[in-house]
Structure formats: structure tokens, C-alpha cells
Scaffold this motif. Structure first.
Motif, PDB file in Angstrom:
ATOM      1  N   CYS A   4       0.830  -1.211   0.000  1.00  0.00           N
ATOM      2  CA  CYS A   4       0.000   0.000   0.000  1.00  0.00           C
ATOM      3  C   CYS A   4       0.864   1.261   0.000  1.00  0.00           C
ATOM      4  O   CYS A   4       0.561   2.225  -0.708  1.00  0.00           O
ATOM      5  N   VAL A   5       1.943   1.260   0.777  1.00  0.00           N
ATOM      6  CA  VAL A   5       2.824   2.431   0.816  1.00  0.00           C
ATOM      7  C   VAL A   5       3.482   2.644  -0.547  1.00  0.00           C
ATOM      8  O   VAL A   5       3.577   3.777  -1.040  1.00  0.00           O
ATOM      9  N   ILE A   6       3.931   1.552  -1.179  1.00  0.00           N
ATOM     10  CA  ILE A   6       4.542   1.670  -2.508  1.00  0.00           C
ATOM     11  C   ILE A   6       3.532   2.229  -3.507  1.00  0.00           C
ATOM     12  O   ILE A   6       3.835   3.127  -4.303  1.00  0.00           O
ATOM     13  N   ASN A   7       2.316   1.689  -3.469  1.00  0.00           N
ATOM     14  CA  ASN A   7       1.281   2.162  -4.383  1.00  0.00           C
ATOM     15  C   ASN A   7       0.952   3.623  -4.128  1.00  0.00           C
ATOM     16  O   ASN A   7       0.704   4.396  -5.066  1.00  0.00           O
ATOM     17  N   LEU A   8       0.945   4.006  -2.860  1.00  0.00           N
ATOM     18  CA  LEU A   8       0.666   5.394  -2.499  1.00  0.00           C
ATOM     19  C   LEU A   8       1.713   6.330  -3.105  1.00  0.00           C
ATOM     20  O   LEU A   8       1.377   7.363  -3.697  1.00  0.00           O
ATOM     21  N   ILE A   9       2.998   5.958  -2.996  1.00  0.00           N
ATOM     22  CA  ILE A   9       4.065   6.799  -3.552  1.00  0.00           C
ATOM     23  C   ILE A   9       3.949   6.887  -5.065  1.00  0.00           C
ATOM     24  O   ILE A   9       4.162   7.948  -5.670  1.00  0.00           O
ATOM     25  N   ASN A  10       3.600   5.760  -5.703  1.00  0.00           N
ATOM     26  CA  ASN A  10       3.400   5.777  -7.163  1.00  0.00           C
ATOM     27  C   ASN A  10       2.394   6.840  -7.569  1.00  0.00           C
ATOM     28  O   ASN A  10       2.601   7.600  -8.530  1.00  0.00           O
ATOM     29  N   TYR A  11       1.283   6.877  -6.845  1.00  0.00           N
ATOM     30  CA  TYR A  11       0.211   7.793  -7.241  1.00  0.00           C
ATOM     31  C   TYR A  11       0.398   9.200  -6.688  1.00  0.00           C
ATOM     32  O   TYR A  11      -0.199  10.141  -7.220  1.00  0.00           O
ATOM     33  N   VAL A  12       1.208   9.361  -5.652  1.00  0.00           N
ATOM     34  CA  VAL A  12       1.609  10.710  -5.261  1.00  0.00           C
ATOM     35  C   VAL A  12       2.338  11.365  -6.431  1.00  0.00           C
ATOM     36  O   VAL A  12       2.139  12.549  -6.736  1.00  0.00           O
ATOM     37  N   ASP A  13       3.145  10.570  -7.125  1.00  0.00           N
ATOM     38  CA  ASP A  13       3.859  11.086  -8.299  1.00  0.00           C
ATOM     39  C   ASP A  13       2.880  11.511  -9.391  1.00  0.00           C
ATOM     40  O   ASP A  13       3.079  12.539 -10.047  1.00  0.00           O
ATOM     41  N   ARG A  14       1.806  10.744  -9.582  1.00  0.00           N
ATOM     42  CA  ARG A  14       0.803  11.102 -10.599  1.00  0.00           C
ATOM     43  C   ARG A  14       0.145  12.437 -10.247  1.00  0.00           C
ATOM     44  O   ARG A  14      -0.069  13.291 -11.106  1.00  0.00           O
ATOM     45  N   GLY A  15      -0.216  12.579  -8.969  1.00  0.00           N
ATOM     46  CA  GLY A  15      -0.848  13.827  -8.551  1.00  0.00           C
ATOM     47  C   GLY A  15       0.116  14.998  -8.576  1.00  0.00           C
ATOM     48  O   GLY A  15      -0.273  16.125  -8.900  1.00  0.00           O
ATOM     49  N   THR A  16       1.382  14.722  -8.250  1.00  0.00           N
ATOM     50  CA  THR A  16       2.386  15.792  -8.201  1.00  0.00           C
ATOM     51  C   THR A  16       2.571  16.453  -9.554  1.00  0.00           C
ATOM     52  O   THR A  16       2.584  17.684  -9.673  1.00  0.00           O
ATOM     53  N   ILE A  17       2.705  15.655 -10.609  1.00  0.00           N
ATOM     54  CA  ILE A  17       2.969  16.230 -11.926  1.00  0.00           C
ATOM     55  C   ILE A  17       1.737  16.939 -12.487  1.00  0.00           C
ATOM     56  O   ILE A  17       1.839  17.753 -13.405  1.00  0.00           O
ATOM     57  N   ALA A  18       0.559  16.633 -11.915  1.00  0.00           N
ATOM     58  CA  ALA A  18      -0.664  17.321 -12.361  1.00  0.00           C
ATOM     59  C   ALA A  18      -0.978  18.551 -11.529  1.00  0.00           C
ATOM     60  O   ALA A  18      -1.827  19.358 -11.918  1.00  0.00           O
ATOM     61  N   SER A  19      -0.299  18.718 -10.387  1.00  0.00           N
ATOM     62  CA  SER A  19      -0.618  19.831  -9.494  1.00  0.00           C
ATOM     63  C   SER A  19      -0.219  21.169 -10.116  1.00  0.00           C
ATOM     64  O   SER A  19       0.728  21.250 -10.902  1.00  0.00           O
ATOM     65  N   ASN A  20      -0.937  22.208  -9.725  1.00  0.00           N
ATOM     66  CA  ASN A  20      -0.613  23.537 -10.248  1.00  0.00           C
ATOM     67  C   ASN A  20       0.766  24.000  -9.795  1.00  0.00           C
ATOM     68  O   ASN A  20       1.444  24.757 -10.486  1.00  0.00           O
ATOM     69  N   GLY A  21       1.194  23.542  -8.603  1.00  0.00           N
ATOM     70  CA  GLY A  21       2.499  23.944  -8.106  1.00  0.00           C
ATOM     71  C   GLY A  21       3.654  23.378  -8.901  1.00  0.00           C
ATOM     72  O   GLY A  21       4.706  24.015  -9.022  1.00  0.00           O
ATOM     73  N   VAL A  22       3.499  22.172  -9.455  1.00  0.00           N
ATOM     74  CA  VAL A  22       4.556  21.537 -10.247  1.00  0.00           C
ATOM     75  C   VAL A  22       4.284  21.709 -11.739  1.00  0.00           C
ATOM     76  O   VAL A  22       5.164  22.105 -12.503  1.00  0.00           O
ATOM     77  N   ASN A  23       3.066  21.398 -12.153  1.00  0.00           N
ATOM     78  CA  ASN A  23       2.737  21.532 -13.570  1.00  0.00           C
ATOM     79  C   ASN A  23       2.757  22.990 -13.996  1.00  0.00           C
ATOM     80  O   ASN A  23       3.242  23.340 -15.073  1.00  0.00           O
ATOM     81  N   GLY A  24       2.242  23.875 -13.150  1.00  0.00           N
ATOM     82  CA  GLY A  24       2.323  25.309 -13.407  1.00  0.00           C
ATOM     83  C   GLY A  24       1.324  25.818 -14.419  1.00  0.00           C
ATOM     84  O   GLY A  24       0.277  25.228 -14.657  1.00  0.00           O
ATOM     85  N   SER A  25       1.677  26.902 -15.054  1.00  0.00           N
ATOM     86  CA  SER A  25       0.815  27.565 -16.031  1.00  0.00           C
ATOM     87  C   SER A  25       1.644  27.983 -17.241  1.00  0.00           C
ATOM     88  O   SER A  25       2.853  28.211 -17.130  1.00  0.00           O
ATOM     89  N   PRO A  26       1.021  28.088 -18.424  1.00  0.00           N
ATOM     90  CA  PRO A  26       1.775  28.438 -19.634  1.00  0.00           C
ATOM     91  C   PRO A  26       2.116  29.920 -19.713  1.00  0.00           C
ATOM     92  O   PRO A  26       1.515  30.751 -19.022  1.00  0.00           O
ATOM     93  N   ARG A  27       3.082  30.215 -20.556  1.00  0.00           N
ATOM     94  CA  ARG A  27       3.391  31.625 -20.839  1.00  0.00           C
ATOM     95  C   ARG A  27       2.230  32.225 -21.622  1.00  0.00           C
ATOM     96  O   ARG A  27       1.619  31.560 -22.461  1.00  0.00           O
ATOM     97  N   SER A  28       1.946  33.484 -21.351  1.00  0.00           N
ATOM     98  CA  SER A  28       0.796  34.111 -22.014  1.00  0.00           C
ATOM     99  C   SER A  28       1.003  35.613 -22.117  1.00  0.00           C
ATOM    100  O   SER A  28       1.814  36.203 -21.401  1.00  0.00           O
ATOM    101  N   CYS A  29       0.226  36.225 -23.026  1.00  0.00           N
ATOM    102  CA  CYS A  29       0.260  37.675 -23.215  1.00  0.00           C
ATOM    103  C   CYS A  29      -1.166  38.204 -23.270  1.00  0.00           C
ATOM    104  O   CYS A  29      -2.046  37.573 -23.868  1.00  0.00           O
ATOM    105  N   THR A  30      -1.401  39.316 -22.644  1.00  0.00           N
ATOM    106  CA  THR A  30      -2.719  39.943 -22.667  1.00  0.00           C
ATOM    107  C   THR A  30      -2.863  40.804 -23.911  1.00  0.00           C
ATOM    108  O   THR A  30      -1.894  41.037 -24.654  1.00  0.00           O
TER     109      THR A  30
END
Length: 480
Positions: A29-55
């Protein structure tokens, strides 16, 4: 169904003193948890972030996180989410086939070592292609675990709690993803997105070492006494026979109609779940103007995932864990969950959305234990690793691999996250319909059938000893 007598007469495996069934479940369960923490991490706004943009006024933003640093479109950003699946899909059948001749516990150790290396390498990536390749390597590492962990748990769980144990294991999927949202948001914002990957690698390293350091377990229905072999000429000379055996196993797997229907429904289900997990925080932040979308979506997913996954598994055990009952539960909960999730996105009020979406998540996550129960029990035990591997391949190839980029393309076209979310959620109804078909199909539990055959063989070995006559006894005087 023909049963291989050699596999029936094999000695019953014993557990090393440290690996009791409950400890095995906790470690997995702990191994599986770490696997999916990685899935959530790369999708999070803090890691995935936002694209460059111009108004329109000409003011430009550099963006943030991976998307900003590498100047990614939504499509390329979606590709990063799906890239690790390439390694997972290629390696899963290979690990499952090797489990017939090499101890699967050692194979898990190999996979976790590759995973640790791949995640650490993500932190050193310099552009779109380098991080894409690193994510593929992460998928290769995860392949051994996703194919082999569930059969181990199914072997060791108490008979009356098999689905509940599977539910506890698969509860780590939504929980890990949700923790990843929060973890990625906190670490990515505070220290930078690269440090989120470095920390994951450190967390997984002890478990990779454990896969080699501890005495390995055996898997029921498998003759896998061998340790990791040294590569020599005989290995390559037997590759054609191994490939031939693999294709025969694939044919056997595809002949199991119950398994096929279960996986088809799982594909449609995972199409939605995969896109939810990747685009959810970004869509929620846009539709409802959430300031902390990572934390809010993470919290909803944790609560819905825990209650739904455990609840669905316990309910199936109470109903009596059979394949027809599993299909009834799968079809009903997915349909009702689709209704609630679809309705949630129709409302503009954030609090109404949260209540309806949480109920919907509880219902749709109730499928985790039952669907994996069907995948494990609709095939003979020796095919269980391959059944899990091919189910994983299928739900990703036809599920979350295309869904993240396709939703990205859809959003680029319609430029309305509410519309994109409603279209995506409607696919849940397809999953419910496919699982509904399974209720009416002729069904045989191959795992129970195998266990009965084993019992018969064991009794046939004992009965002659019980029926032996006194005259057949060895005289005491003849004993040394």
C-alpha cells in the motif's frame, strides 16, 4: 478447464517470518501510495504550473512550473502526463511473462529501482523531450509492481475479506493522487518543481532495496523459484519459445469473455478518471475561480477515494464476493456516480458543486475493488499477473493515455472548461453500460475452481495413508 497437475502438486509456499500477510499489504500500500503521489504531483498547479501568455495590452507572463519553464501548449502538457504510460505499457506484459520463471518479488525490486532512477532524472530534465523520456522510464519501473502486487494480495488475504484487502490497496490510487496535488502545490511553490521529484525518489529508495534484501515470497499457481538470471547465450536461444508461450497466454486471456467485458468497462471508466486527475485542478480553478484548487480537489479526492474504494469493497464482501455481484455493483455505482458528477458541473455555485461532486466520486471510486476482483478471478491463477498487466495496458491505451491530450485539444477548441468537463463525464455512462452486460453472461470463478482442484489433489495424497492397513506398518524392530 484443464488444470496443470504439476502446478497443483507444487508445495504450498510458506511466508518468511517478517512478511506476514498484513505486513505485505502495508508495504504494498505504501509503494502504491508513492506511485500515485507522483501522478498527482505532476498534475498539481504547483509543479505543472501555467503556460506563458500575453494579454491584449501586450503584457506577457513567463508562466510557472514545468509548463512555463518549457513553454508547453496544453497538448504537450497532456503528453507529459501520458508519457510514462508508454514505458508502463511496453514493460507490463514483459514483467508478467517473466513472473512464470523468475520470482516476481525480485522483479518488483528491479522495477522499483528503475522507478526511483526515472523520478530522480525528472528533476534534472531540461526541456520537453528530456522530461518526456524520463516519464517513460518511470513507467517501466512501475510496470512490475502493477502487474504483480494484486495477485500477491489476493493469495494472502483472508477468504472473507479478499475484496476488502484489494480495496485497501486500490484506495491508495485516489488517496495518493490527492496527496500529490497537495504535496506538489506546497513543494513546487515553496522550493521549485524539481525538488518534488527528488523527494519522491528518496521515499521510494528503501522499498527498492527491500525487494532485493528480503527473502522473496512465492505466488500461487506459479513455478517461479528462480532468482534473477545471468544473461548468457541460452537465454537468447529460448527467447522464441518464450514469445510463443506469451502469445498462447494472450489467446487464453482473450478467450475469457468475462475478463474482456470487465476490461472494456474499465477502459471507459479510466478515460474519465485519468483526465479528471490531470485536468481537475486546472478546470476547477477556471470554472469556480478557486484560489487553492490543488488543495480543494486533493481534499475531495481523498475523501471520495477512501470512502468509495473501501465502501465498494466491503459491500461486495457483504453481498458475497462473486463475479455477478461484482458486475451489479460496478454498473449501479458507476451510473449513479455519473449522474452526480455530471450534475455537479451544471451548477455555478461552488458549494453545490463540491457536495454533488463528492457524492459522485464516492460512487465511482466504489468500483476499484470489484473490478480488480473480476480481473483476478475470471482467469486461471497462472494468468493473473498477465491479466493485471494487460488490464493495465488496455485501460491506459484506451483510457487515460489518450484522454489527457484529447481533453487538452478539446479545451483548446472550445475554450470552456465547463463544457469540456461535461463532455468528459458523459463517458461514465458508457462504462456503466458495458459492466451491465457482464451481469447476464455465463460465469465461472477460475480462482475458486483452481482451489477446489488443489484440495482434491491434496486429499488424494492423504487418503491412501489413512486407509493403509496395520499389516502395512513398518515394524518397530526394523527402525534404526
Amino acid at each position: 478447464m484443464a488444470i496443470d497437475s504439476s502446478s497443483l502438486s507444487e508445495p504450498i509456499p510458506t511466508h518468511p517470518s517478517w512478511f506476514t500477510p498484513k505486513r505485505l499489504l502495508v508495504v504494498f500500500c505504501v509503494i502504491n501510495l508513492i506511485n500515485y503521489v507522483d501522478r498527482g504531483t505532476i498534475a498539481s498547479n504547483g509543479v505543472n504550473g501555467s503556460p506563458r501568455s500575453c494579454t491584449d495590452s501586450g503584457v506577457c507572463s513567463d508562466g510557472s512550473g514545468i509548463q512555463g519553464d518549457f513553454d508547453l501548449t496544453n497538448f504537450r502538457d497532456g503528453v507529459i502526463s501520458s508519457a510514462f504510460m508508454v514505458g508502463l505499457l511496453v514493460a507490463s506484459p514483459i514483467f508478467a511473462s517473466l513472473a512464470k520463471s523468475i520470482n516476481p518479488f525480485r522483479l518488483i525490486g528491479v522495477g522499483l529501482s528503475v522507478w526511483t532512477l526515472g523520478v530522480a532524472a525528472c528533476g534534472f530534465s531540461v526541456d520537453f523531450w528530456s522530461i518526456t523520456i524520463c516519464r517513460m522510464l518511470v513507467g517501466v519501473g512501475e510496470a512490475s509492481f502493477v502487474s504483480l502486487a494484486a495477485p500477491f494480495i489476493d493469495d494472502n488475504a483472508p477468504i472473507a475479506q479478499k475484496t476488502a484487502w484489494l480495496g485497501i490497496f486500490y484506495m491508495c490510487i485516489p488517496t495518493g493522487t490527492a496527496i500529490g496535488y497537495v504535496y506538489g502545490g506546497v513543494v513546487g511553490t515553496s522550493f521549485g518543481w524539481r525538488y518534488a521529484f527528488f523527494s519522491e525518489a528518496i521515499l521510494m529508495l528503501p522499498f527498492a532495496i527491500l525487494g532485493f534484501a528480503m527473502k522473496p515470497l512465492q505466488m500461487k499457481g506459479m513455478s517461479n523459484d528462480k532468482q534473477l538470471p545471468k544473461i548468457h547465450s541460452s537465454y537468447f536461444s529460448s527467447s522464441s519459445s518464450q514469445l510463443s508461450r506469451f502469445w498462447e497466454d494472450i489467446k487464453d486471456l482473450l478467450s475469457e469473455k468475462i475478463y474482456v467485458v470487465s476490461v472494456l468497462g474499465f477502459c471507459a471508466y479510466n478515460f474519465v478518471i485519468g483526465a479528471y486527475s490531470y485536468w481537475g485542478p486546472k478546470a476547477g480553478g477556471s470554472i469556480y475561480h478557486m484560489k487553492n484548487a490543488d488543495i480543494l480537489f486533493g481534499g475531495l479526492t481523498i475523501v471520495g477515494g477512501i470512502l468509495g474504494t473501501l465502501g465498494g469493497s466491503v459491500v461486495l464482501d457483504r453481498m458475497n464476493s462473486t463475479i455477478p455481484n461484482a458486475f451489479k455493483l460496478l454498473s449501479t455505482t458507476t451510473f449513479l456516480g455519473a449522474v452526480f458528477c455530471f450534475s455537479a458541473f451544471c451548477f455555478s455555485n461552488l458549494y453545490i458543486f463540491m457536495v454533488l461532486f463528492l457524492i459522485g466520486e464516492i460512487l465511482v471510486f466504489a468500483t476499484q475493488g470489484p473490478v480488480n476482483f473480476v480481473c483476478l478471478h475470471s482467469v486461471k491463477p497462472s494468468l493473473r499477473p498477465l491479466s493485471m498487466a494487460m488490464a493495465t495496458v488496455s485501460i491506459h491505451v484506451f483510457g487515460d493515455v489518450p484522454s489527457s491530450p484529447l481533453v487538452g485539444i478539446l479545451q483548446d477548441k472550445v475554450d470552456n472548461w465547463r463544457t469540456s468537463a461535461l463532455i468528459l463525464t458523459s463517458v461514465f455512462f458508457l462504462a456503466s453500460g458495458l459492466w451491465f452486460i457482464g451481469i447476464f453472461m455465463p460465469i465461472v470463478d477460475k480462482y475458486d475452481e483452481y482451489s477446489k482442484q488443489v484440495t482434491i489433489v491434496e486429499q488424494s495424497d492423504v487418503i491412501p495413508l489413512l486407509e493403509s492397513k496395520p499389516d502395512d506398518a513398518i515394524p518397530i524392530s526394523s527402525l534404526p
